[in-house]
Write a protein that holds these residues in place. Structure first.
Motif, PDB file in Angstrom:
ATOM      1  N   PRO A  83       0.831  -1.208   0.000  1.00 41.13           N
ATOM      2  CA  PRO A  83       0.000   0.000   0.000  1.00 41.13           C
ATOM      3  C   PRO A  83       0.864   1.256   0.000  1.00 41.13           C
ATOM      4  CG  PRO A  83      -0.850  -1.592   1.560  1.00 41.13           C
ATOM      5  CD  PRO A  83       0.462  -2.136   1.091  1.00 41.13           C
ATOM      6  N   PRO A  84       0.602   2.197  -0.892  1.00 37.58           N
ATOM      7  CA  PRO A  84       1.405   3.422  -0.934  1.00 37.58           C
ATOM      8  C   PRO A  84       1.167   4.257   0.312  1.00 37.58           C
ATOM      9  CG  PRO A  84      -0.472   3.606  -2.414  1.00 37.58           C
ATOM     10  CD  PRO A  84      -0.453   2.190  -1.916  1.00 37.58           C
ATOM     11  N   GLU A  85       2.066   5.205   0.537  1.00 32.77           N
ATOM     12  CA  GLU A  85       1.946   6.072   1.710  1.00 32.77           C
ATOM     13  C   GLU A  85       0.599   6.785   1.689  1.00 32.77           C
ATOM     14  OE1 GLU A  85       4.604   9.608   3.830  1.00 32.77           O
ATOM     15  OE2 GLU A  85       5.503   8.242   2.369  1.00 32.77           O
ATOM     16  N   PRO A  86      -0.057   6.908   2.828  1.00 31.36           N
ATOM     17  CA  PRO A  86      -1.386   7.548   2.867  1.00 31.36           C
ATOM     18  C   PRO A  86      -1.363   8.942   2.244  1.00 31.36           C
ATOM     19  CG  PRO A  86      -0.887   6.501   4.957  1.00 31.36           C
ATOM     20  CD  PRO A  86       0.372   6.431   4.147  1.00 31.36           C
ATOM     21  N   PRO A  87      -2.407   9.277   1.492  1.00 28.16           N
ATOM     22  CA  PRO A  87      -2.432  10.551   0.753  1.00 28.16           C
ATOM     23  C   PRO A  87      -2.902  11.717   1.618  1.00 28.16           C
ATOM     24  CG  PRO A  87      -4.357   9.257   0.184  1.00 28.16           C
ATOM     25  CD  PRO A  87      -3.540   8.414   1.124  1.00 28.16           C
ATOM     26  N   ALA A  88      -2.053  12.192   2.534  1.00 28.10           N
ATOM     27  CA  ALA A  88      -2.399  13.336   3.373  1.00 28.10           C
ATOM     28  C   ALA A  88      -2.223  14.629   2.587  1.00 28.10           C
ATOM     29  CB  ALA A  88      -1.524  13.352   4.614  1.00 28.10           C
ATOM     30  N   ALA A  89      -3.131  15.574   2.793  1.00 28.69           N
ATOM     31  CA  ALA A  89      -3.065  16.874   2.132  1.00 28.69           C
ATOM     32  C   ALA A  89      -2.500  17.916   3.093  1.00 28.69           C
ATOM     33  CB  ALA A  89      -4.441  17.299   1.650  1.00 28.69           C
ATOM     34  N   PRO A  90      -1.811  18.945   2.588  1.00 31.08           N
ATOM     35  CA  PRO A  90      -1.301  20.005   3.466  1.00 31.08           C
ATOM     36  C   PRO A  90      -2.433  20.797   4.109  1.00 31.08           C
ATOM     37  CG  PRO A  90      -0.988  20.577   1.142  1.00 31.08           C
ATOM     38  CD  PRO A  90      -1.447  19.160   1.177  1.00 31.08           C
ATOM     39  N   ALA A  91      -2.121  21.501   5.168  1.00 32.14           N
ATOM     40  CA  ALA A  91      -3.127  22.260   5.914  1.00 32.14           C
ATOM     41  C   ALA A  91      -3.844  23.238   5.001  1.00 32.14           C
ATOM     42  CB  ALA A  91      -2.464  23.009   7.069  1.00 32.14           C
ATOM     43  N   GLY A  92      -5.161  23.242   5.105  1.00 36.68           N
ATOM     44  CA  GLY A  92      -5.968  24.166   4.325  1.00 36.68           C
ATOM     45  C   GLY A  92      -6.322  23.683   2.944  1.00 36.68           C
ATOM     46  N   ILE A  93      -5.760  22.547   2.523  1.00 34.82           N
ATOM     47  CA  ILE A  93      -6.002  22.001   1.185  1.00 34.82           C
ATOM     48  C   ILE A  93      -6.818  20.716   1.313  1.00 34.82           C
ATOM     49  CG2 ILE A  93      -4.956  21.099  -0.922  1.00 34.82           C
ATOM     50  CD1 ILE A  93      -4.334  24.013  -0.532  1.00 34.82           C
ATOM     51  N   LEU A 132      -8.705  16.530  -7.790  1.00 32.01           N
ATOM     52  CA  LEU A 132      -8.397  17.957  -7.753  1.00 32.01           C
ATOM     53  C   LEU A 132      -8.167  18.392  -6.315  1.00 32.01           C
ATOM     54  CD1 LEU A 132     -11.217  19.607  -6.779  1.00 32.01           C
ATOM     55  CD2 LEU A 132     -11.940  18.839  -9.022  1.00 32.01           C
ATOM     56  N   ALA A 133      -7.266  19.342  -6.150  1.00 34.74           N
ATOM     57  CA  ALA A 133      -6.980  19.939  -4.847  1.00 34.74           C
ATOM     58  C   ALA A 133      -7.572  21.340  -4.830  1.00 34.74           C
ATOM     59  CB  ALA A 133      -5.476  19.989  -4.609  1.00 34.74           C
ATOM     60  N   HIS A 134      -8.214  21.695  -3.726  1.00 34.85           N
ATOM     61  CA  HIS A 134      -8.821  23.024  -3.669  1.00 34.85           C
ATOM     62  C   HIS A 134      -8.601  23.645  -2.303  1.00 34.85           C
ATOM     63  CE1 HIS A 134     -12.409  21.574  -1.376  1.00 34.85           C
ATOM     64  NE2 HIS A 134     -12.165  20.459  -2.036  1.00 34.85           N
ATOM     65  N   GLU A 135      -8.580  24.956  -2.291  1.00 36.87           N
ATOM     66  CA  GLU A 135      -8.441  25.723  -1.067  1.00 36.87           C
ATOM     67  C   GLU A 135      -9.490  26.825  -1.082  1.00 36.87           C
ATOM     68  OE1 GLU A 135      -4.785  27.451   1.510  1.00 36.87           O
ATOM     69  OE2 GLU A 135      -4.953  28.290  -0.511  1.00 36.87           O
ATOM     70  N   GLY A 136     -10.379  26.773  -0.126  1.00 38.14           N
ATOM     71  CA  GLY A 136     -11.416  27.788  -0.064  1.00 38.14           C
ATOM     72  C   GLY A 136     -12.280  27.845  -1.308  1.00 38.14           C
TER      73      GLY A 136
END
Length: 316
Positions: free
Chosen positions: A162-172, A225-229
């Motif tokens: 299993p690949p490393e868990p897909p954590a997103a940066p803060a706010g994303i 897709l990655a989104h912020e706000g």
């Protein structure tokens, strides 16, 4: 039409019945150059059925006695100023007979004719990529007046665990594509991300969308897709590639959000989705001289260079 000096092979236009033999030829050439036999009939058919491509004008096969296809060439004709792409193959058993030169000149003639018909006088480049291991192809391009302009890499990761868990940066936040809602935002994001890419030409949205979604291997659950706000700041476009393998056709992050881990989060979401499908490898193509640091990102994600290519160009 015969190849000069060789009456045992003939050149003709391909038909749909030639689809699998052409794929067999492409895969044979790939293996001979140290690559993988992962070209598929489905992917090639997408090229052949593109509204901007004509089997009757933009492609050729060379057929040996007995009916075996031993050569193939296609050219993607464009008159909007963007480069025209060449793609050609000669069976290793028939190398050195002038087949590659013959096909390349046919493609160049087609491109030149198309420009003349359109009365376009501004320079347009004709480009082709070869495996770095293919010394004969390199000699051919140089002899025909083409110049080396870029080095390209194929990079891959093996999904043995299993690949490393897909954590997103803060706010994303990262999520799957919602069909009919997100395509325009993803297009704008990818195009903004590639605006500073080497000689990138922005395609019309309708053309971009058709090429990526109106195809048999399109799966919206492999687009993230990655989104912020509420603003889309990055996207990754995943597809199947051969048996039990995935391919990243596009990954882009808008420049103000680079360096924050958005690209890594998107990649890991794609890896996780592909691993769940039982796929063993994920690959992509990248400019070895990318100014955005893409190659370093892929290396940190666990990918490595598995094949190297050279791009050649000639101005018409």
């Amino acid at each position: 039409m015969n190849v000069s000096g060789h009456n045992d092979v003939v050149t003709r236009r391909p038909t749909l019945d030639d689809l699998q033999p052409v794929i067999d030829l492409i895969n044979t050439c790939s293996v001979a150059e140290g690559g993988k036999p992962d070209s598929t009939a489905e992917s090639q058919l997408e090229d052949w059925q593109s509204p901007s491509f004509s089997l009757d004008a933009d492609a050729w096969v060379v057929v040996a006695e007995g009916g075996q296809i031993v050569g193939y060439e296609q050219v993607n004709v464009r008159i909007d100023g963007s480069p025209m792409e060449l793609d050609g193959y000669v069976h290793p058993a028939h190398a050195g007979r002038g087949i590659g030169t013959h096909l390349l000149r046919l493609a160049e003639g087609r491109a030149t004719h198309a420009l003349a018909q359109a009365d376009r006088r501004a320079p347009v480049s004709l480009r082709g990529a070869i495996a770095s291991a293919n010394a004969a192809a390199r000699r051919l391009f140089v002899a025909e007046g083409y110049q080396l302009i870029r080095h390209l890499w194929r990079m891959e990761i093996e999904l043995r665990a299993p690949p490393e868990p897909p954590a997103a940066p803060a706010g994303i936040a990262v999520r799957e594509l919602v069909p009919g809602q997100d395509e325009r935002a993803i297009y704008e994001t990818i195009e903004a991300a590639f605006a500073d890419h080497w000689e990138h030409v922005r395609p019309p949205f309708e053309e971009w969308l058709r090429a990526r979604t109106q195809r048999a291997d399109f799966d919206p659950s492999l687009w993230f897709l990655a989104h912020e706000g509420g603003e889309v700041v990055g996207a990754v476009l995943g597809y199947p590639r051969g048996e039990r393998a995935g391919w990243v056709k596009g990954l882009g992050v808008r420049s103000p959000w680079r360096g924050r881990g958005v690209g890594m989060a998107l990649l890991r979401h794609a890896f996780a989705a592909m691993y769940r499908r039982g796929w063993q490898t994920v690959g992509l193509g990248v400019d070895a001289e990318s100014l955005t640091g893409a190659t370093r990102l892929y290396e940190r994600a666990g990918m490595r260079v598995t094949e190297q290519y050279e791009a050649y160009s000639k101005t018409l």
